[in-house]
Design a protein around this motif. Structure first.
Motif, short mmCIF file in Angstrom:
data_model
loop_
_atom_site.label_atom_id
_atom_site.label_comp_id
_atom_site.label_asym_id
_atom_site.label_seq_id
_atom_site.Cartn_x
_atom_site.Cartn_y
_atom_site.Cartn_z
N VAL A 365 -0.22 -36.97 -8.34
CA VAL A 365 0.03 -38.20 -7.57
C VAL A 365 -0.97 -38.27 -6.40
CG1 VAL A 365 1.76 -39.62 -6.41
CG2 VAL A 365 2.49 -37.95 -8.14
N ALA A 366 -1.18 -37.13 -5.75
CA ALA A 366 -2.14 -37.09 -4.64
C ALA A 366 -3.56 -37.38 -5.15
CB ALA A 366 -2.08 -35.73 -3.95
N ILE A 367 -3.88 -36.89 -6.34
CA ILE A 367 -5.20 -37.16 -6.94
C ILE A 367 -5.36 -38.67 -7.15
CG2 ILE A 367 -6.56 -36.94 -9.08
CD1 ILE A 367 -5.48 -34.06 -9.31
N ALA A 368 -4.30 -39.30 -7.69
CA ALA A 368 -4.36 -40.75 -7.95
C ALA A 368 -4.58 -41.51 -6.65
CB ALA A 368 -3.08 -41.20 -8.65
N ASP A 369 -3.85 -41.13 -5.60
CA ASP A 369 -3.99 -41.83 -4.31
C ASP A 369 -5.40 -41.63 -3.74
OD1 ASP A 369 -1.42 -42.72 -4.54
OD2 ASP A 369 -0.55 -41.22 -3.19
N TYR A 370 -5.90 -40.40 -3.87
CA TYR A 370 -7.24 -40.09 -3.36
C TYR A 370 -8.29 -40.90 -4.15
CZ TYR A 370 -11.22 -37.15 -1.93
OH TYR A 370 -12.42 -36.70 -1.43
N ALA A 371 -8.08 -40.98 -5.46
CA ALA A 371 -9.03 -41.73 -6.31
C ALA A 371 -9.03 -43.22 -5.92
CB ALA A 371 -8.67 -41.56 -7.78
N ILE A 372 -7.85 -43.75 -5.61
CA ILE A 372 -7.78 -45.18 -5.23
C ILE A 372 -8.52 -45.40 -3.91
CG2 ILE A 372 -6.20 -47.06 -4.56
CD1 ILE A 372 -4.26 -45.98 -6.71
N ASP A 373 -8.42 -44.45 -2.98
CA ASP A 373 -9.19 -44.57 -1.72
C ASP A 373 -10.69 -44.62 -2.03
OD1 ASP A 373 -6.98 -44.65 -0.12
OD2 ASP A 373 -7.00 -42.51 0.36
N ARG A 374 -11.12 -43.78 -2.97
CA ARG A 374 -12.56 -43.77 -3.33
C ARG A 374 -12.93 -45.12 -3.96
NH1 ARG A 374 -11.14 -40.08 -1.03
NH2 ARG A 374 -11.85 -41.46 0.56
N LEU A 375 -12.05 -45.65 -4.84
CA LEU A 375 -12.34 -46.95 -5.48
C LEU A 375 -12.45 -48.06 -4.44
CD1 LEU A 375 -10.04 -46.68 -8.64
CD2 LEU A 375 -12.53 -46.92 -8.67
N ARG A 376 -11.60 -47.98 -3.41
CA ARG A 376 -11.68 -48.98 -2.33
C ARG A 376 -13.05 -48.89 -1.66
NH1 ARG A 376 -6.37 -47.20 -0.70
NH2 ARG A 376 -4.86 -48.67 -1.54
N GLU A 377 -13.48 -47.66 -1.38
CA GLU A 377 -14.80 -47.48 -0.75
C GLU A 377 -15.91 -48.04 -1.64
OE1 GLU A 377 -13.64 -43.25 1.42
OE2 GLU A 377 -15.12 -43.26 -0.17
N MET A 378 -15.65 -48.01 -2.96
CA MET A 378 -16.67 -48.50 -3.89
C MET A 378 -16.58 -50.03 -4.06
SD MET A 378 -16.05 -45.41 -6.60
CE MET A 378 -16.93 -46.05 -8.00
N GLY A 379 -15.60 -50.66 -3.40
CA GLY A 379 -15.53 -52.13 -3.41
C GLY A 379 -14.34 -52.72 -4.12
#
Ligand SMILES: Cc1cc2nc3c(=O)[nH]c(=O)nc-3n(C[C@H](O)[C@H](O)[C@H](O)COP(=O)(O)OP(=O)(O)OC[C@H]3O[C@@H](n4cnc5c(N)ncnc54)[C@H](O)[C@@H]3O)c2cc1C
Length: 496
Positions: A365-379
């Motif tokens: 779950v923490a991986i998924a949340d971290y990945a979504i933060d990265r996707l936000r940074e990517m636009g």
């Protein structure tokens, strides 16, 4: 985002679908599944692409199912951060999804040598550095007072009270099911074999003939994640597959221990454990060896011998005549030893969530949340969807009823009074639920993983023909097409 999220029922694995999504996720293991579920909180169209005939067929099917306390990963790594954050998120998510997850605690044991006892102290210090609360070091005698079957050779123990156990494939099925209930589309039998990006759009094609487009692409392909990376032109990492073998024992061995019992970790991994499972069995394993090839999940007599010997070192009273099955899983490791969660090299819009070996289940779950933060940074724009419902109906609700409640329920729903699997007492009603809820069970192993039908002592000897009949009737297909686990694993060839 221009694409309206639509609530979809069931799944779509039609050939030659041409659709455009905001996010494409390759791989429906626990990481892809959890990411899909967390993304379904937003107004996004998301498609989960899986080459298998069901979800949770990779590492997420065959692992120890431990919620690791977080004392083991090297401080400062992504593993340490996401393990520490992931434990509580896992307990909360399992509750929302109605997946059995028990906070039973774990013991890490030293066996009298100075080196091992030093390792226990080092793990304690590392756990503190990783921000893990509640850790303590206890004597072998204190540990035996709480776990009477523990070996008399255990001299010092790291007590890890936040650790737990969870059923990994049930968690994955529930995460994907909840994502689908919230509008995510799942494409099974979709073996991605080419990825192109043009004008900001990914076009992904599969061996089966699908052509799917999306603005962002997330690589959650487990052991095969380096292959997905290379398809897009990024060869920045290579997965090293490492096999782990297990023996699962009957429920009458399930109470040998209540904690998960580890030995001090080695370079190869967290060592052989002995643990109760959420279903009441006893699990021993895994060993660690380089896998010959990425899909090698065959157990070996040598591997199982190591598992048996080392498990007995921790808990000598285990009766290995009670082994009901053995299995193996493949860890997807990388040479640097950490998770890889970052944008792809020189491929805009693509995120790798790769090399997710242990504690990837705990941290999912923490991986998924971290990945979504990265996707936000990517636009990626994330606007909350007020219709998101994170709760999943309990597939085991019937099982948990009192006898009186069951009686009353069966009067209304007689299919729950017809027992199909006698070893695990699974009713026809529960199997029908598994066939008709997201993601639907389509083969015998799919029913087994969702209901435990066929998982008992007789391993499906009695219930198999009944399960096949239900699959045939409910999916409206010919008996000859019913498989054990997709593709060519058919049971019958025709009528005699
Ligand atoms: C032996 C062992 C023990 C472990 N024990 C624990 C534990 O106790 N606790 C813990 O926290 N973690 C544990 N782990 C780690 C945990 O199991 C993994 O971190 C987790 O399951 C990884 O999930 P995943 O979704 O990344 O990979 P997977 O579950 O492998 O999923 C990847 C998916 O991608 C699909 N795929 C691959 N290529 C393609 C393609 N070309 N097209 C479409 N789909 C594709 C695969 O079919 C697969 O379904 C263990 C792992 C192993 C192997």
């Amino acid at each position: 985002m221009s694409h309206q999220k639509q609530k979809r029922q069931g799944f779509d694995y039609c050939k030659e679908v041409k659709s455009m999504y905001d996010v494409l996720i390759v791989g429906a293991g626990v990481v892809g599944g959890m990411l899909a579920r967390q993304l379904s909180r937003y107004r996004l169209s998301v498609c989960l692409l899986e080459k298998g005939h069901d979800v949770a067929l990779g590492a997420s099917k065959a692992n120890s199912g431990i919620v690791h306390g977080g004392y083991d990963p090297e401080p400062g790594t992504l593993k340490a951060k996401l393990n520490a954050e992931g434990v509580q998120k896992m307990y909360d998510t399992a509750r929302e999804l109605n997946v059995p997850c028990i906070n039973n605690g774990s013991f890490v044991c030293a066996f009298g040598t100075k080196e091992e006892e030093e390792t226990i102290r080092a793990l304690y210090a590392r756990g503190l550095e990783n921000g893990i609360e509640g850790l303590s070091i206890i004597s072998g005698d204190e540990a035996r007072r709480r776990e009477p079957e523990l070996s008399k050779d255990v001299s010092l123990v790291l007590d890890v009270p936040n650790a737990g156990i969870v059923c990994p494939y049930e968690l994955t099925i529930a995460a994907v099911g909840n994502a689908m209930d919230n509008g995510v589309e799942l494409k099974l039998n979709c073996h991605v074999n080419s990825i192109k990006r043009e004008d900001g759009i990914f076009t992904v094609t599969s061996e089966e003939g699908d052509v799917i487009q999306g603005r962002f692409l997330v690589n959650c392909a487990g052991c095969f994640s380096h292959q997905i990376a290379r398809m897009a032109g990024d060869d920045s990492f290579t997965i090293i597959p490492r096999i782990g073998e297990y023996m699962l024992l009957d429920k009458n061995e399930g109470k040998r221990v209540s904690h998960t019992i580890f030995q001090v970790p080695t370079k190869e991994g967290k060592g052989i454990l002995v643990t109760p499972t959420v279903d009441g069995n006893l699990l021993t394993g895994p060993n660690a060896a380089i896998a010959e090839f990425l899909e090698n999940t065959k157990t070996t007599p040598e591997g199982l011998d190591i598992v048996g010997r080392l498990a007995a070192k921790s808990v000598p009273s285990i009766n290995f005549r009670q082994v009901i099955t053995s299995f193996a899983g493949i860890r997807s490791s990388e040479k640097n030893g950490d998770f890889i969660i970052r944008p792809a090299n020189s491929v805009e819009g693509m995120l790798h969530v790769a090399a997710i070996d242990s504690p990837g289940l705990t941290a999912s779950v923490a991986i998924a949340d971290y990945a979504i933060d990265r996707l936000r940074e990517m636009g990626l724009a994330t606007v909350e969807d007020p219709t998101f419902n994170g709760h999943r109906a309990d597939p085991h609700a019937f099982r948990k009823m009192s006898d009186e409640e069951k009686d009353a329920y069966i009067k209304e729903h007689p299919e729950f009074g017809r027992i199909i699997c006698r070893c695990e007492t699974v009713s026809e009603g529960e199997i029908l639920q598994a066939i008709h809820s997201n993601p639907p069970a389509r083969d015998v192993d799919g029913v087994k993983r969702r209901t435990r039908s066929g998982m008992g002592r007789c391993q499906g000897g009695f219930c198999l023909p009944y399960v096949m009949k239900l699959l045939k009737r409910e999916h409206g297909v010919a008996m000859e097409t019913i498989t054990k686990k997709g593709k060519e694993s058919k049971y019958v060839t025709g009528k005699m």
